[in-house]
Write a protein that holds these residues in place. Structure first.
Motif, PDB file in Angstrom:
ATOM      1  N   LYS A  61       0.866  -1.324   0.111  1.00 27.73           N
ATOM      2  CA  LYS A  61       0.092   0.065  -0.035  1.00 27.73           C
ATOM      3  C   LYS A  61       0.881   1.353  -0.015  1.00 27.73           C
ATOM      4  CE  LYS A  61      -4.463  -1.677   0.400  1.00 27.73           C
ATOM      5  NZ  LYS A  61      -5.419  -1.146  -0.380  1.00 27.73           N
ATOM      6  N   LEU A  62       2.290   1.157  -0.116  1.00 26.45           N
ATOM      7  CA  LEU A  62       2.924   2.611   0.034  1.00 26.45           C
ATOM      8  C   LEU A  62       4.069   2.341  -0.999  1.00 26.45           C
ATOM      9  CD1 LEU A  62       4.168   4.654   1.894  1.00 26.45           C
ATOM     10  CD2 LEU A  62       5.423   3.098   3.193  1.00 26.45           C
ATOM     11  N   TRP A  63       3.987   3.571  -1.639  1.00 29.89           N
ATOM     12  CA  TRP A  63       5.011   4.058  -2.635  1.00 29.89           C
ATOM     13  C   TRP A  63       5.797   5.320  -2.236  1.00 29.89           C
ATOM     14  CZ3 TRP A  63       0.710   1.449  -3.413  1.00 29.89           C
ATOM     15  CH2 TRP A  63       0.777   0.645  -4.552  1.00 29.89           C
ATOM     16  N   ALA A  64       6.911   5.555  -2.735  1.00 30.56           N
ATOM     17  CA  ALA A  64       7.697   6.622  -2.615  1.00 30.56           C
ATOM     18  C   ALA A  64       8.450   7.224  -3.989  1.00 30.56           C
ATOM     19  CB  ALA A  64       8.667   6.272  -1.559  1.00 30.56           C
ATOM     20  N   GLN A  65       8.838   8.538  -3.764  1.00 27.94           N
ATOM     21  CA  GLN A  65       9.195   9.224  -5.016  1.00 27.94           C
ATOM     22  C   GLN A  65       9.962  10.323  -4.631  1.00 27.94           C
ATOM     23  OE1 GLN A  65       6.166  10.534  -7.869  1.00 27.94           O
ATOM     24  NE2 GLN A  65       7.377  10.746  -9.466  1.00 27.94           N
ATOM     25  N   GLU A  66      11.207  10.517  -5.381  1.00 23.36           N
ATOM     26  CA  GLU A  66      11.980  11.702  -5.273  1.00 23.36           C
ATOM     27  C   GLU A  66      11.975  12.424  -6.500  1.00 23.36           C
ATOM     28  OE1 GLU A  66      15.187  10.352  -1.773  1.00 23.36           O
ATOM     29  OE2 GLU A  66      15.800  10.038  -3.762  1.00 23.36           O
ATOM     30  N   ILE A  67      11.220  13.562  -6.788  1.00 28.08           N
ATOM     31  CA  ILE A  67      11.049  14.186  -7.849  1.00 28.08           C
ATOM     32  C   ILE A  67      12.146  14.578  -8.439  1.00 28.08           C
ATOM     33  CG2 ILE A  67       9.981  16.236  -9.082  1.00 28.08           C
ATOM     34  CD1 ILE A  67       7.789  14.195  -8.107  1.00 28.08           C
ATOM     35  N   ASP A  68      12.397  14.252  -9.872  1.00 26.75           N
ATOM     36  CA  ASP A  68      13.715  14.671 -10.773  1.00 26.75           C
ATOM     37  C   ASP A  68      13.186  16.101 -11.168  1.00 26.75           C
ATOM     38  OD1 ASP A  68      15.392  15.160 -12.835  1.00 26.75           O
ATOM     39  OD2 ASP A  68      15.609  13.121 -13.329  1.00 26.75           O
ATOM     40  N   VAL A  69      13.953  17.076 -10.638  1.00 31.23           N
ATOM     41  CA  VAL A  69      13.481  18.693 -11.055  1.00 31.23           C
ATOM     42  C   VAL A  69      13.857  18.806 -12.095  1.00 31.23           C
ATOM     43  CG1 VAL A  69      14.168  20.905 -10.515  1.00 31.23           C
ATOM     44  CG2 VAL A  69      13.790  19.221  -8.710  1.00 31.23           C
ATOM     45  N   ASN A  70      15.071  18.363 -12.809  1.00 30.89           N
ATOM     46  CA  ASN A  70      15.415  18.514 -14.172  1.00 30.89           C
ATOM     47  C   ASN A  70      14.452  17.971 -15.172  1.00 30.89           C
ATOM     48  OD1 ASN A  70      17.935  19.869 -13.578  1.00 30.89           O
ATOM     49  ND2 ASN A  70      18.886  17.930 -13.214  1.00 30.89           N
ATOM     50  N   GLU A  71      13.882  16.878 -14.812  1.00 31.60           N
ATOM     51  CA  GLU A  71      12.889  16.410 -15.806  1.00 31.60           C
ATOM     52  C   GLU A  71      11.659  17.343 -15.801  1.00 31.60           C
ATOM     53  OE1 GLU A  71      10.326  12.267 -16.513  1.00 31.60           O
ATOM     54  OE2 GLU A  71      12.245  12.154 -15.781  1.00 31.60           O
ATOM     55  N   GLU A  72      11.077  17.724 -14.577  1.00 29.06           N
ATOM     56  CA  GLU A  72       9.839  18.425 -14.584  1.00 29.06           C
ATOM     57  C   GLU A  72      10.106  20.150 -15.120  1.00 29.06           C
ATOM     58  OE1 GLU A  72       7.108  17.321 -13.456  1.00 29.06           O
ATOM     59  OE2 GLU A  72       8.330  15.471 -13.298  1.00 29.06           O
ATOM     60  N   LEU A  73      11.362  20.477 -14.983  1.00 29.83           N
ATOM     61  CA  LEU A  73      11.832  21.855 -15.722  1.00 29.83           C
ATOM     62  C   LEU A  73      11.495  21.523 -17.226  1.00 29.83           C
ATOM     63  CD1 LEU A  73      14.680  23.021 -13.637  1.00 29.83           C
ATOM     64  CD2 LEU A  73      12.600  24.070 -14.036  1.00 29.83           C
ATOM     65  N   ARG A  74      12.053  20.305 -17.777  1.00 32.68           N
ATOM     66  CA  ARG A  74      12.149  19.965 -19.214  1.00 32.68           C
ATOM     67  C   ARG A  74      10.850  20.113 -19.805  1.00 32.68           C
ATOM     68  NH1 ARG A  74      11.100  15.680 -21.772  1.00 32.68           N
ATOM     69  NH2 ARG A  74      11.272  14.342 -19.888  1.00 32.68           N
ATOM     70  N   ILE A  75       9.829  19.243 -18.873  1.00 35.03           N
ATOM     71  CA  ILE A  75       8.438  19.081 -19.450  1.00 35.03           C
ATOM     72  C   ILE A  75       7.610  20.546 -19.364  1.00 35.03           C
ATOM     73  CG2 ILE A  75       6.444  17.974 -18.409  1.00 35.03           C
ATOM     74  CD1 ILE A  75       7.933  15.568 -17.471  1.00 35.03           C
ATOM     75  N   ASN A  76       7.838  21.337 -18.232  1.00 31.43           N
ATOM     76  CA  ASN A  76       7.027  22.365 -17.944  1.00 31.43           C
ATOM     77  C   ASN A  76       7.768  23.736 -18.664  1.00 31.43           C
ATOM     78  OD1 ASN A  76       4.507  21.278 -16.501  1.00 31.43           O
ATOM     79  ND2 ASN A  76       6.290  20.783 -15.392  1.00 31.43           N
ATOM     80  N   TRP A  77       8.907  23.882 -18.657  1.00 32.08           N
ATOM     81  CA  TRP A  77       9.698  24.841 -18.852  1.00 32.08           C
ATOM     82  C   TRP A  77      10.565  25.057 -20.287  1.00 32.08           C
ATOM     83  CZ3 TRP A  77       8.381  29.339 -16.503  1.00 32.08           C
ATOM     84  CH2 TRP A  77       8.971  30.289 -16.417  1.00 32.08           C
ATOM     85  N   ASP A  78      10.745  24.114 -20.814  1.00 30.31           N
ATOM     86  CA  ASP A  78      11.839  23.992 -21.971  1.00 30.31           C
ATOM     87  C   ASP A  78      11.491  24.960 -22.884  1.00 30.31           C
ATOM     88  OD1 ASP A  78       9.706  22.796 -23.019  1.00 30.31           O
ATOM     89  OD2 ASP A  78      10.619  21.678 -24.270  1.00 30.31           O
TER      90      ASP A  78
END
Length: 391
Positions: A61-78
């Motif tokens: 029932k448990l998941w964990a995630q460490e967000i990759d900032v560079n990938e989020e920047l690429r998706i939303n800001w490139d």
């Protein structure tokens, strides 16, 4: 779905409490994910398991995630970043410096939170727990939606239309690039995502911010400031957690003065944040890492309570009507009258604090009235409006 955000000064134990809360939620049967938005991720250390940019299963029932900032920047800001870099290059900046200036303060944390949109809209999890960056980063991140909204409401439509009209001529005359349609399209898409995230995070029936602090004077002061800013931007705070308190069994003479100091600070916290509920977490005799220790930690912290419960839900901003006058009330504890400037311009209420400004779009009833008086009493900023008499 419940979204629980933990924030506080660096080193107070946010990651441990976030991971522990996640472990307990999963134990209670909720499908839970713990997300780290802090660039200095430490969830892997807490769970004792390698965690990356994609959700990693810890238990059934448990998941964990460490967000990759560079990938989020690429998706939303490139595309936006590409335009800014190109524009700054025309102004004489070298490419490396231009790329650095193209990343505004708070963007990394903001884009990390946009993951909440995806999980919320798809109903992927029952509970999302967010381990945020230290307080200053979090405040910048939470204020960003208001800045974007102000720009989009006031200037974006006009600017886009103007640039589209003059581009054929301007590009032959000016010596710098103009934004293209794909840049404006990404700005518009980002605005929609940010507005959606804010809608989720400011809804007290869905989201709660929980402040983690240690019983130390400087930490308490920063937490008080953070609480005021969170109120200013309408993010609901439902719980204060005092972490790393020395337990009663420690009776060594060396720690006697520390315990007395902590006792005084705990009383200060209770008085300062009343009526928000407060929980105390004691300092353990070893690191709290691994699923079993995290679960025990959370059980001791929450006792028999469900950590997803809403502990406090009073709205930070309220509008009341009395005898034909309107009163806008905003919780602004820990500031004095000389720290606050308030004025109205057109349909905006502008509140200025040291280092921060908030533009609040007023409802029509207030926008068409005039400000008669503003007062600050017992941590409540009250702005009185009266209707403008016709004729």
């Amino acid at each position: 779905m419940r979204v629980i955000i933990y924030t506080g000064k660096g080193g107070v134990g946010k990651t441990t409490i976030s991971a522990a809360t996640g472990a307990l939620c999963a134990e209670l049967g909720y499908k839970t994910i713990v997300i780290s938005t802090d660039p200095a991720h430490s969830l892997s250390d807490s769970f004792g398991k390698k965690i990356g940019k994609n959700p990693i299963k810890i238990t059934n029932k448990l998941w964990a995630q460490e967000i990759d900032v560079n990938e989020e920047l690429r998706i939303n800001w490139d595309k936006i970043q590409g335009f800014i870099v190109k524009f700054l290059s025309y102004q004489g900046f070298d490419k490396f410096m231009a790329e650095e200036f193209a990343i505004f303060p708070g963007l990394e944390e903001l884009f990390s939170l946009l993951k909440i949109n995806e999980y919320y809209d798809k109903e992927t999890y029952d509970v999302i727990i967010v381990d945020c960056a230290p307080t200053a980063n979090t405040i910048r991140m939470l204020s960003f939606p208001d800045i974007v909204s102000w720009y989009m409401e006031r200037f974006f439509p006009l600017e886009r239309k103007l640039v589209k009209t003059i581009r054929p001529v301007a590009e032959k005359v000016v010596k710098f690039p103009l934004p293209t349609d794909d840049v404006y399209a990404q700005v518009e898409e980002l605005y929609r995502k940010i507005e959606r995230a804010k809608e989720i995070l400011t809804n007290p029936k869905i989201s709660s911010v929980r402040l983690v602090l240690n019983p130390e004077k400087m930490v308490i002061k920063e937490s008080q400031r953070a609480y005021t800013y969170l109120n200013l931007f309408e993010f609901p705070v439902d719980l204060i957690i005092i972490n790393k308190v020395l337990p009663d069994e420690i009776d060594d003479e060396h720690f006697k003065k520390w315990k007395l100091t902590q006792t005084k600070h705990i009383e200060t916290v209770k008085e300062a944040f009343d009526p928000i509920p407060i929980k105390i977490s004691f300092l353990y005799n070893d690191e709290v890492t691994g699923l079993n220790k995290l679960l025990k930690f959370a059980q001791n912290l929450f006792n028999d309570e469900d950590p997803t419960k809403i502990y406090y839900s009073e709205k930070p901003i309220q509008i009341e009507e009395k005898n034909g006058r309107y009163f806008l009330k905003l919780k602004m504890p820990y500031f004095t009258k000389k720290d606050i400037n308030v004025w109205v311009k057109n349909d905006e209420l502008i509140i200025e604090l040291p280092s921060f400004r908030r533009n609040i779009f007023l409802p029509y009833t207030l926008a068409s009235s005039k400000v008669k008086e503003a007062s600050l009493n017992d941590g409540i900023l009250t702005i009185e409006f009266e209707k403008i008499k016709e004729g």
